[in-house]
Write an enzyme that holds these catalytic residues in place. Sequence first.
Site, mmCIF file in Angstrom:
data_model
loop_
_atom_site.group_PDB
_atom_site.id
_atom_site.type_symbol
_atom_site.label_atom_id
_atom_site.label_comp_id
_atom_site.label_asym_id
_atom_site.label_seq_id
_atom_site.Cartn_x
_atom_site.Cartn_y
_atom_site.Cartn_z
ATOM 1 N N THR A 64 0.824 -1.220 0.000
ATOM 2 C CA THR A 64 0.000 0.000 0.000
ATOM 3 C C THR A 64 0.855 1.266 0.000
ATOM 4 O OG1 THR A 64 -0.057 -0.219 2.395
ATOM 5 C CG2 THR A 64 -1.969 -1.056 1.185
ATOM 6 N N VAL A 123 6.319 3.014 -2.836
ATOM 7 C CA VAL A 123 7.132 2.112 -3.666
ATOM 8 C C VAL A 123 6.322 0.880 -4.052
ATOM 9 C CG1 VAL A 123 9.231 0.702 -3.772
ATOM 10 C CG2 VAL A 123 9.289 2.906 -2.591
ATOM 11 N N CYS A 132 17.752 4.994 -3.828
ATOM 12 C CA CYS A 132 17.372 5.633 -5.107
ATOM 13 C C CYS A 132 18.432 6.597 -5.629
ATOM 14 C CB CYS A 132 16.056 6.380 -4.939
ATOM 15 S SG CYS A 132 15.931 7.288 -3.390
ATOM 16 N N LYS A 168 24.953 6.240 2.892
ATOM 17 C CA LYS A 168 24.469 5.162 2.007
ATOM 18 C C LYS A 168 25.024 5.365 0.607
ATOM 19 C CE LYS A 168 19.917 4.964 4.209
ATOM 20 N NZ LYS A 168 18.507 5.286 4.023
ATOM 21 N N HIS A 224 14.250 12.607 -8.485
ATOM 22 C CA HIS A 224 15.440 13.132 -7.814
ATOM 23 C C HIS A 224 16.388 13.696 -8.874
ATOM 24 C CE1 HIS A 224 14.015 11.431 -4.187
ATOM 25 N NE2 HIS A 224 14.975 10.565 -3.902
HETATM 26 P P1 NAP Z 1 5.267 4.400 2.552
HETATM 27 O O1 NAP Z 1 4.602 5.053 1.410
HETATM 28 O O2 NAP Z 1 5.201 5.047 3.894
HETATM 29 O O3 NAP Z 1 4.717 2.893 2.653
HETATM 30 C C1 NAP Z 1 5.135 2.021 3.676
HETATM 31 C C2 NAP Z 1 4.575 0.650 3.399
HETATM 32 O O4 NAP Z 1 5.100 -0.268 4.358
HETATM 33 C C3 NAP Z 1 3.055 0.578 3.509
HETATM 34 O O5 NAP Z 1 2.552 -0.380 2.622
HETATM 35 C C4 NAP Z 1 2.880 0.093 4.944
HETATM 36 O O6 NAP Z 1 1.649 -0.546 5.176
HETATM 37 C C5 NAP Z 1 4.005 -0.916 5.006
HETATM 38 N N1 NAP Z 1 4.339 -1.266 6.376
HETATM 39 C C6 NAP Z 1 4.648 -0.421 7.388
HETATM 40 N N2 NAP Z 1 4.858 -1.124 8.510
HETATM 41 C C7 NAP Z 1 4.670 -2.435 8.204
HETATM 42 C C8 NAP Z 1 4.727 -3.637 8.948
HETATM 43 N N3 NAP Z 1 5.043 -3.655 10.242
HETATM 44 N N4 NAP Z 1 4.485 -4.798 8.295
HETATM 45 C C9 NAP Z 1 4.163 -4.806 6.987
HETATM 46 N N5 NAP Z 1 4.087 -3.686 6.235
HETATM 47 C C10 NAP Z 1 4.347 -2.521 6.837
HETATM 48 O O7 NAP Z 1 6.823 4.215 2.283
HETATM 49 P P2 NAP Z 1 7.588 3.971 0.889
HETATM 50 O O8 NAP Z 1 8.027 5.256 0.342
HETATM 51 O O9 NAP Z 1 6.804 3.049 0.034
HETATM 52 O O10 NAP Z 1 8.913 3.272 1.411
HETATM 53 C C11 NAP Z 1 8.886 2.072 2.113
HETATM 54 C C12 NAP Z 1 10.316 1.618 2.348
HETATM 55 O O11 NAP Z 1 10.917 1.337 1.090
HETATM 56 C C13 NAP Z 1 11.216 2.688 2.994
HETATM 57 O O12 NAP Z 1 11.128 2.656 4.388
HETATM 58 C C14 NAP Z 1 12.563 2.300 2.475
HETATM 59 O O13 NAP Z 1 13.137 1.318 3.308
HETATM 60 C C15 NAP Z 1 12.258 1.711 1.110
HETATM 61 N N6 NAP Z 1 12.505 2.711 0.065
HETATM 62 C C16 NAP Z 1 13.546 2.532 -0.694
HETATM 63 C C17 NAP Z 1 13.840 3.415 -1.673
HETATM 64 C C18 NAP Z 1 15.062 3.246 -2.463
HETATM 65 O O14 NAP Z 1 15.774 4.204 -2.525
HETATM 66 N N7 NAP Z 1 15.323 2.105 -3.054
HETATM 67 C C19 NAP Z 1 13.068 4.529 -1.925
HETATM 68 C C20 NAP Z 1 11.981 4.711 -1.128
HETATM 69 C C21 NAP Z 1 11.716 3.780 -0.125
HETATM 70 P P3 NAP Z 1 0.392 0.245 5.836
HETATM 71 O O15 NAP Z 1 -0.379 0.814 4.671
HETATM 72 O O16 NAP Z 1 -0.343 -0.849 6.516
HETATM 73 O O17 NAP Z 1 0.927 1.271 6.740
HETATM 74 O O1 3JN Z 2 14.604 9.902 1.013
HETATM 75 C C1 3JN Z 2 14.700 9.454 -0.128
HETATM 76 O O2 3JN Z 2 14.604 10.170 -1.132
HETATM 77 C C2 3JN Z 2 14.935 8.011 -0.314
HETATM 78 C C3 3JN Z 2 14.661 7.278 0.944
HETATM 79 C C4 3JN Z 2 14.905 6.025 1.111
HETATM 80 C C5 3JN Z 2 14.688 5.387 2.386
HETATM 81 C C6 3JN Z 2 13.724 5.885 3.261
HETATM 82 C C7 3JN Z 2 13.543 5.288 4.509
HETATM 83 C C8 3JN Z 2 14.308 4.230 4.882
HETATM 84 C C9 3JN Z 2 15.455 4.291 2.745
HETATM 85 C C10 3JN Z 2 16.431 3.730 1.792
HETATM 86 O O3 3JN Z 2 16.002 3.113 0.822
HETATM 87 O O4 3JN Z 2 17.637 3.895 1.963
HETATM 88 C C11 3JN Z 2 15.271 3.732 4.013
HETATM 89 C C12 3JN Z 2 16.093 2.585 4.460
HETATM 90 O O5 3JN Z 2 15.708 1.471 4.170
HETATM 91 O O6 3JN Z 2 17.094 2.821 5.149
#
Ligand code: NAP
Ligand code: 3JN
Length: 345
Positions: free
Chosen positions: A15, A18, A132, A223, A252
Amino acid sequence: MSEQKNFNIAVVGATGAVGSQIISLLEERNFPIEQLTLLSSARSAGSVIDFKGEQIVVQEATTSSFENIDIALFSAGGSVSKTFIPHAVKAGAICIDNTSAYRMDADTPLIVPEVNIDHIDQHRGIIANPNCSTIQMVAALKPLYDAYGIESIVVSTYQSVSGSGTSAIKETYRQVQDILENGETKADFFPVSSLPVKHQIAFNAVPQIDVFQENGYTFEEIKMIQETRKIFNDSSLKVTATCVRIPVIAGHSESVYVEFKNEYDLQEVRQLLENAPGIVVEDDPSSQLYPLATNAAGKLDVFVGRLRKDLDNPKALNMWVVSDNLLKGAAWNAVQIAEYIALQK
Ligand code: NAP
Ligand code: 3JN
């Protein structure tokens, strides 16, 4: 002809910002899926997501969610990955993790398919997606690294708010609206929602992404530095970074200053980039053509422009690199890895 295998796929964080892009890409790319399992926290469990006309009910992720899953894509934060990935691996799933939880583990390959897909075979059930900001930079630098060798990189980022998830996007719109309507706003989310001090993001530039480390760098900056070295398998590569949040919704942008080991020809750089997979060169000062976040949003490629030689150092180049952080920066890179795995089976 061998029959196409279909896969049981789980999306953890389905949900989120990402996760929803991952689901869209699986649909658009017609990924060979037998069954799609969508997982979130208890908050969104029970909500319904459309996938190819089928209404899939989101379930709460538990340690037993991964029986019979072939590939699990995680984007629900590092602690969720740490909790569930060991169970998923034990159940036989290959996990593609979008968080930083396993990125620097020696046993976990950190993959950008255009750059280092050859590292993927080292995996032991977990493949990490880089941050990212790292992904788009290394994708743009790869052909130049191979041609000239890289001595050092100085990167400054201009990161959109969608990098911080769906709540961050809502917060930005709310602040802009407050200021336009009332002339003021209250900051509730940035730079780090769990820290007590908050700064306004609307009409601002905030030089903090993620928490500060003892050395004065933020974790986002660290990172970028560590991941770049790991992806290029080059521990001597000099990298420094300044990461800044700006009130752009998607995409970005990065100013990248790179010093090569050797002198180079600018025309050749342009050609190398034009021929590189996943890279689009947009670079024509005479028509004011350069990459823009507004144009990159929604696209899978990494856009490169403002190519110019350092006026004092014949080995150094300035470039401007832009990509959709939720696509190539996260969901698309992960789905590319999943497609690669599917093709091997
Ligand atoms: P987001 O929009 O806040 O979505 C978070 C998602 O994680 C929601 O589906 C949420 O579900 C779920 N979640 C939270 N707590 C959970 C739990 N205990 N068990 C199962 N699901 C849970 O965040 P986002 O931007 O998609 O990013 C999520 C994560 O992806 C980040 O924290 C980061 O680690 C990673 N990320 C990586 C990159 C990258 O650079 N590769 C970029 C952005 C994010 P609910 O709807 O139930 O709250
Ligand atoms: O802030 C951004 O533009 C990218 C964020 C990525 C992010 C956000 C929360 C936790 C990460 C990540 O992918 O490095 C994390 C994390 O998993 O540490």
